[in-house]
Write a protein that holds these residues in place. Structure first.
Motif, PDB file in Angstrom:
ATOM      1  N   UNK A  57     -65.899 -89.841 -10.405  1.00 17.56           N
ATOM      2  CA  UNK A  57     -67.222 -89.222 -10.466  1.00 17.56           C
ATOM      3  C   UNK A  57     -68.006 -89.765 -11.651  1.00 17.56           C
ATOM      4  N   UNK A  58     -67.263 -90.190 -12.681  1.00 16.35           N
ATOM      5  CA  UNK A  58     -67.841 -90.904 -13.819  1.00 16.35           C
ATOM      6  C   UNK A  58     -66.995 -92.144 -14.055  1.00 16.35           C
ATOM      7  N   UNK A  59     -67.604 -93.202 -14.588  1.00 15.92           N
ATOM      8  CA  UNK A  59     -66.870 -94.455 -14.773  1.00 15.92           C
ATOM      9  C   UNK A  59     -66.214 -94.555 -16.144  1.00 15.92           C
ATOM     10  N   UNK A  60     -66.726 -93.792 -17.113  1.00 12.29           N
ATOM     11  CA  UNK A  60     -66.162 -93.817 -18.450  1.00 12.29           C
ATOM     12  C   UNK A  60     -66.471 -92.512 -19.162  1.00 12.29           C
ATOM     13  N   UNK A  61     -65.687 -92.258 -20.182  1.00 10.67           N
ATOM     14  CA  UNK A  61     -65.852 -91.064 -20.994  1.00 10.67           C
ATOM     15  C   UNK A  61     -65.896 -91.506 -22.451  1.00 10.67           C
ATOM     16  N   UNK A  62     -67.009 -91.236 -23.113  1.00 13.86           N
ATOM     17  CA  UNK A  62     -67.200 -91.643 -24.504  1.00 13.86           C
ATOM     18  C   UNK A  62     -66.948 -90.438 -25.410  1.00 13.86           C
ATOM     19  N   UNK A  63     -66.023 -90.627 -26.360  1.00 12.34           N
ATOM     20  CA  UNK A  63     -65.652 -89.565 -27.291  1.00 12.34           C
ATOM     21  C   UNK A  63     -66.014 -90.000 -28.708  1.00 12.34           C
ATOM     22  N   UNK A  64     -66.785 -89.163 -29.377  1.00 13.79           N
ATOM     23  CA  UNK A  64     -67.183 -89.420 -30.765  1.00 13.79           C
ATOM     24  C   UNK A  64     -66.161 -88.784 -31.704  1.00 13.79           C
ATOM     25  N   UNK A  65     -66.101 -89.255 -32.952  1.00 16.91           N
ATOM     26  CA  UNK A  65     -65.090 -88.733 -33.883  1.00 16.91           C
ATOM     27  C   UNK A  65     -65.083 -87.213 -34.029  1.00 16.91           C
ATOM     28  N   UNK A  66     -66.254 -86.581 -34.021  1.00 15.62           N
ATOM     29  CA  UNK A  66     -66.285 -85.126 -34.197  1.00 15.62           C
ATOM     30  C   UNK A  66     -65.805 -84.363 -32.963  1.00 15.62           C
ATOM     31  N   UNK A  67     -65.634 -85.053 -31.836  1.00 17.61           N
ATOM     32  CA  UNK A  67     -65.141 -84.435 -30.605  1.00 17.61           C
ATOM     33  C   UNK A  67     -63.636 -84.651 -30.406  1.00 17.61           C
ATOM     34  N   UNK A  68     -63.076 -85.580 -31.166  1.00 21.33           N
ATOM     35  CA  UNK A  68     -61.718 -86.043 -30.857  1.00 21.33           C
ATOM     36  C   UNK A  68     -60.667 -84.943 -30.894  1.00 21.33           C
ATOM     37  N   UNK A  69     -60.715 -84.054 -31.849  1.00 18.44           N
ATOM     38  CA  UNK A  69     -59.702 -83.002 -31.953  1.00 18.44           C
ATOM     39  C   UNK A  69     -59.683 -82.125 -30.705  1.00 18.44           C
ATOM     40  N   UNK A  70     -60.856 -81.719 -30.239  1.00 17.15           N
ATOM     41  CA  UNK A  70     -60.930 -80.900 -29.020  1.00 17.15           C
ATOM     42  C   UNK A  70     -60.513 -81.707 -27.797  1.00 17.15           C
ATOM     43  N   UNK A  71     -60.938 -82.972 -27.736  1.00 20.56           N
ATOM     44  CA  UNK A  71     -60.582 -83.834 -26.618  1.00 20.56           C
ATOM     45  C   UNK A  71     -59.066 -84.049 -26.561  1.00 20.56           C
TER      46      UNK A  71
END
Length: 66
Positions: free
Chosen positions: A17-31
């Motif tokens: 449904x999406x081709x990629x998922x971009x994770x920023x440093x401030x999101x990494x812990x939750x991700x």
């Protein structure tokens, strides 16, 4: 308190449904919590970019190495 549902986003990635998922440093812990509990996480491949941003893609069962 996460703004995004990372499990849902990982499933969207898996289901194309999406081709990629971009994770920023401030999101990494939750991700990371959702990622570690994701049943096919070994197929999720991350590529690091500048400033700690990671772009994840999903490797399907196609059997090709490219």
């Amino acid at each position: 308190m996460a703004d995004k549902n990372y499990t849902e986003l990982l499933n969207d990635l898996k289901d194309n449904k999406i081709s990629e998922l971009v994770i920023k440093p401030d999101e990494f812990t939750d991700f990371q919590v959702a990622f570690m509990n994701f049943d096919t996480r070994k197929r999720v491949v991350g590529k690091a970019s500048q400033n700690g941003i990671i772009t994840y893609t999903y490797q399907s069962d196609s059997g090709s190495n490219s």
